[in-house]
Structures are given as structure tokens and as C-alpha cells.
Design a protein around this motif. Structure first.
Motif, PDB file in Angstrom:
ATOM      1  N   ASP A  98       4.856   8.394   0.122  1.00 48.36           N
ATOM      2  CA  ASP A  98       5.489   8.207  -1.015  1.00 48.36           C
ATOM      3  C   ASP A  98       5.577   9.545  -2.134  1.00 48.36           C
ATOM      4  OD1 ASP A  98       6.175   5.484  -0.997  1.00 48.36           O
ATOM      5  OD2 ASP A  98       4.008   5.071  -0.556  1.00 48.36           O
ATOM      6  N   VAL A  99       4.489  10.194  -2.162  1.00 46.13           N
ATOM      7  CA  VAL A  99       4.559  11.408  -2.942  1.00 46.13           C
ATOM      8  C   VAL A  99       3.776  12.450  -2.083  1.00 46.13           C
ATOM      9  CG1 VAL A  99       3.686  12.080  -5.004  1.00 46.13           C
ATOM     10  CG2 VAL A  99       4.324  10.044  -4.974  1.00 46.13           C
ATOM     11  N   PHE A 100       4.775  13.760  -2.228  1.00 41.79           N
ATOM     12  CA  PHE A 100       4.025  14.939  -1.557  1.00 41.79           C
ATOM     13  C   PHE A 100       3.242  15.655  -2.893  1.00 41.79           C
ATOM     14  CE2 PHE A 100       6.786  13.680   1.766  1.00 41.79           C
ATOM     15  CZ  PHE A 100       5.873  13.993   3.021  1.00 41.79           C
TER      16      PHE A 100
ATOM     17  N   LYS B  13       0.644  -1.172   0.104  1.00 39.63           N
ATOM     18  CA  LYS B  13      -0.112  -0.200   0.000  1.00 39.63           C
ATOM     19  C   LYS B  13       1.038   1.033   0.082  1.00 39.63           C
ATOM     20  CE  LYS B  13      -0.543  -1.120   4.935  1.00 39.63           C
ATOM     21  NZ  LYS B  13      -1.687  -1.287   5.979  1.00 39.63           N
ATOM     22  N   TRP B  14       0.293   2.328  -0.670  1.00 40.33           N
ATOM     23  CA  TRP B  14       1.011   3.502  -0.473  1.00 40.33           C
ATOM     24  C   TRP B  14       0.303   4.709  -0.185  1.00 40.33           C
ATOM     25  CZ3 TRP B  14       0.505   0.112  -4.570  1.00 40.33           C
ATOM     26  CH2 TRP B  14       1.454  -0.945  -4.732  1.00 40.33           C
ATOM     27  N   VAL B  15       0.988   5.908   0.393  1.00 36.40           N
ATOM     28  CA  VAL B  15       0.276   7.040   0.582  1.00 36.40           C
ATOM     29  C   VAL B  15       0.706   8.264  -0.403  1.00 36.40           C
ATOM     30  CG1 VAL B  15      -0.269   8.550   2.676  1.00 36.40           C
ATOM     31  CG2 VAL B  15       0.297   6.186   2.918  1.00 36.40           C
ATOM     32  N   ILE B  16      -0.337   8.854  -0.584  1.00 30.47           N
ATOM     33  CA  ILE B  16       0.131  10.323  -1.488  1.00 30.47           C
ATOM     34  C   ILE B  16      -0.580  11.407  -0.656  1.00 30.47           C
ATOM     35  CG2 ILE B  16      -0.498  11.992  -3.424  1.00 30.47           C
ATOM     36  CD1 ILE B  16      -0.785   9.282  -4.980  1.00 30.47           C
TER      37      ILE B  16
ATOM     38  N   LEU C 129       4.331   8.411  -8.515  1.00 32.70           N
ATOM     39  CA  LEU C 129       4.273   7.013  -7.731  1.00 32.70           C
ATOM     40  C   LEU C 129       4.508   5.719  -8.673  1.00 32.70           C
ATOM     41  CD1 LEU C 129       3.735   5.586  -4.969  1.00 32.70           C
ATOM     42  CD2 LEU C 129       1.223   5.643  -5.629  1.00 32.70           C
ATOM     43  N   GLN C 130       4.128   5.854  -9.743  1.00 35.77           N
ATOM     44  CA  GLN C 130       4.089   4.780 -10.639  1.00 35.77           C
ATOM     45  C   GLN C 130       5.637   4.489 -10.899  1.00 35.77           C
ATOM     46  OE1 GLN C 130       1.350   5.543 -13.902  1.00 35.77           O
ATOM     47  NE2 GLN C 130      -0.025   4.064 -13.002  1.00 35.77           N
ATOM     48  N   LYS C 131       6.314   5.626 -11.411  1.00 33.34           N
ATOM     49  CA  LYS C 131       7.663   5.620 -11.582  1.00 33.34           C
ATOM     50  C   LYS C 131       8.487   5.163 -10.307  1.00 33.34           C
ATOM     51  CE  LYS C 131       7.796   9.325 -14.639  1.00 33.34           C
ATOM     52  NZ  LYS C 131       8.178  10.996 -14.634  1.00 33.34           N
ATOM     53  N   LYS C 132       8.315   5.426  -9.016  1.00 33.31           N
ATOM     54  CA  LYS C 132       8.998   5.020  -7.867  1.00 33.31           C
ATOM     55  C   LYS C 132       8.608   3.473  -7.493  1.00 33.31           C
ATOM     56  CE  LYS C 132       9.077   7.435  -3.949  1.00 33.31           C
ATOM     57  NZ  LYS C 132       8.724   8.131  -2.827  1.00 33.31           N
ATOM     58  N   ILE C 133       7.494   2.928  -8.019  1.00 34.25           N
ATOM     59  CA  ILE C 133       7.195   1.514  -7.760  1.00 34.25           C
ATOM     60  C   ILE C 133       8.168   0.705  -8.950  1.00 34.25           C
ATOM     61  CG2 ILE C 133       5.262  -0.305  -8.329  1.00 34.25           C
ATOM     62  CD1 ILE C 133       3.486   1.667  -7.123  1.00 34.25           C
TER      63      ILE C 133
ATOM     64  N   ALA D 174      10.829   1.580 -10.014  1.00 33.88           N
ATOM     65  CA  ALA D 174      12.329   1.971  -9.882  1.00 33.88           C
ATOM     66  C   ALA D 174      12.884   1.121  -8.346  1.00 33.88           C
ATOM     67  CB  ALA D 174      12.597   3.325  -9.647  1.00 33.88           C
ATOM     68  N   LYS D 175      11.396   0.606  -7.987  1.00 30.96           N
ATOM     69  CA  LYS D 175      11.581  -0.157  -6.401  1.00 30.96           C
ATOM     70  C   LYS D 175      11.990   0.931  -5.466  1.00 30.96           C
ATOM     71  CE  LYS D 175      12.971  -4.354  -8.704  1.00 30.96           C
ATOM     72  NZ  LYS D 175      13.760  -5.357  -9.100  1.00 30.96           N
ATOM     73  N   LYS D 176      11.829   2.442  -5.575  1.00 35.98           N
ATOM     74  CA  LYS D 176      11.990   3.255  -4.579  1.00 35.98           C
ATOM     75  C   LYS D 176      10.787   3.827  -3.757  1.00 35.98           C
ATOM     76  CE  LYS D 176      16.133   4.926  -6.932  1.00 35.98           C
ATOM     77  NZ  LYS D 176      17.136   3.879  -6.117  1.00 35.98           N
ATOM     78  N   ASP D 177       9.687   2.923  -3.639  1.00 33.52           N
ATOM     79  CA  ASP D 177       8.453   3.149  -2.966  1.00 33.52           C
ATOM     80  C   ASP D 177       8.809   2.753  -1.710  1.00 33.52           C
ATOM     81  OD1 ASP D 177       8.514   0.733  -4.325  1.00 33.52           O
ATOM     82  OD2 ASP D 177       6.415   0.515  -3.604  1.00 33.52           O
TER      83      ASP D 177
END
Length: 184
Positions: free
Chosen positions: A150-152, A118-121, A170-174, A176-179
Motif C-alpha cells: 500500500d505504501v512505499f 490487512k495492509w503492507v508498508i 496509509l490512513q488517507k488511502k483507507i 479514500a477507499k484506495k487501499d
């Protein structure tokens, strides 16, 4: 029952497991380590990034912009970004406005009900820094210490295009495995 040989399964109190000849045994930890080292993780991340379902719990004026982003005009479905009403069906939480001390326990409950990964914006100045309610007795400060953001997305309120750009980041971070959702 026959006596155990040295190479049959023997499980001690510490959980140590020996191998059985001719039988492949594994643990979830071994599977996780295997996936990290193969392209399977990239395929899994591709699927995750193309199916971001966000939880609709609008807070404040940023909530109106969040709802507008999920409507037909911005067509988030083309990116696999779909609004969901249940935390059990969502994997992205959007904190879209100020969080009061009274609302924080409910927000944490929603977070705990979401399935991993799960992710948070964090969207809007109120959720990032308190906005005009900075240092108010009822507003929670430093929301990033309570949730793994993850994203501000700055702005007061940010436009739906900014939220859409936040989803793309967020998709780019996922990929790149940096989320902050998964331990790679």
C-alpha cells in the motif's frame, strides 16, 4: 410435511434460494454490497484507520528504525498505531529490510495468519529494490509482486518520522477507499 409452495425456500444444488413470505433472508454478499453503498463503510473505514496495529518483525537496519517509531518518543499511540507481537492481533505488516529466499516462506506465513483487512508498508531501499543486495542470489526481488504493497517509504534507512508519515498516508488511502486491503 406439507408440499412446498412457489414462494417458500427451495435450495437447489446451485445454491439458489427463493424467498419466504414474511421472512427477510440475506447473504453476506448482499450485506457487503449494502455497506458499500452507505455511509456505514465510511464509519468502518474511520475505525480501521484509527486502529492500525503493526506487526513487529524487524529485518535489517530498517527494523531498528521501525522499533524506534513504536517507542514513546514518537508516540504513535496518539494516531491509533500500536506495535503488536502476534500476527493474529496485527493488521499492518511492515517489510523493513531485505527479504531473503530463506525468510520469504516465513513472511508469507505471517501474512496469511493476519486477519483481514490487512495492509503492507514497504520500508527502506532493501525491501523496495534490493538496495546494495540487488541481484544477489539470496535476496528476493520485486516484493510488490508477492504482497499487495500500500505504501512505499524510500530511504536507507528511513527515519522514524518517514515511517510515521507512511502510516498517515496509509490512513488517507483507507479513508479514500484506495487501499489494497478491501474490495470496495
Amino acid at each position: 410435511m406439507d408440499e412446498l409452495n412457489d414462494n417458500e425456500i427451495v435450495e437447489s444444488q446451485e445454491g439458489f434460494v427463493e424467498e419466504i413470505p414474511g421472512v427477510i433472508t440475506t447473504t453476506s454478499m448482499a450485506i457487503n454490497d449494502f455497506l458499500k453503498k452507505t455511509v456505514a463503510q465510511d464509519v468502518i473505514n474511520w475505525g480501521r484507520k484509527n486502529s492500525l496495529w503493526f506487526l513487529t518483525q524487524p529485518m535489517g537496519c530498517c527494523g531498528v528504525e521501525m522499533i524506534a517509531t513504536g517507542c514513546a518518543h514518537y508516540d504513535t499511540d496518539r494516531f491509533g498505531i500500536i506495535p503488536r507481537n502476534s500476527p493474529r492481533a496485527a493488521d499492518v505488516m511492515i517489510i523493513s529490510g531485505y527479504v531473503t529466499r530463506k525468510y520469504l516462506p516465513a513472511l508469507k506465513t505471517l501474512w496469511e495468519q493476519m486477519a483481514a483487512p490487512k495492509w503492507v508498508i514497504c520500508m527502506g531501499d532493501c525491501s523496495i529494490s534490493g538496495g546494495p543486495f540487488y541481484e544477489s542470489y539470496s535476496t528476493v526481488q520485486n516484493i510488490d509482486k508477492m504482497f499487495p504493497i500500500d505504501v512505499f517509504i524510500p530511504g536507507c534507512p528511513p527515519r522514524p518520522e518517514a515511517l510515521l508519515q507512511g502510516f498517515l498516508e496509509l490512513q488517507k488511502k483507507i479513508m479514500a477507499k484506495k487501499d489494497n486491503a478491501t474490495d470496495y
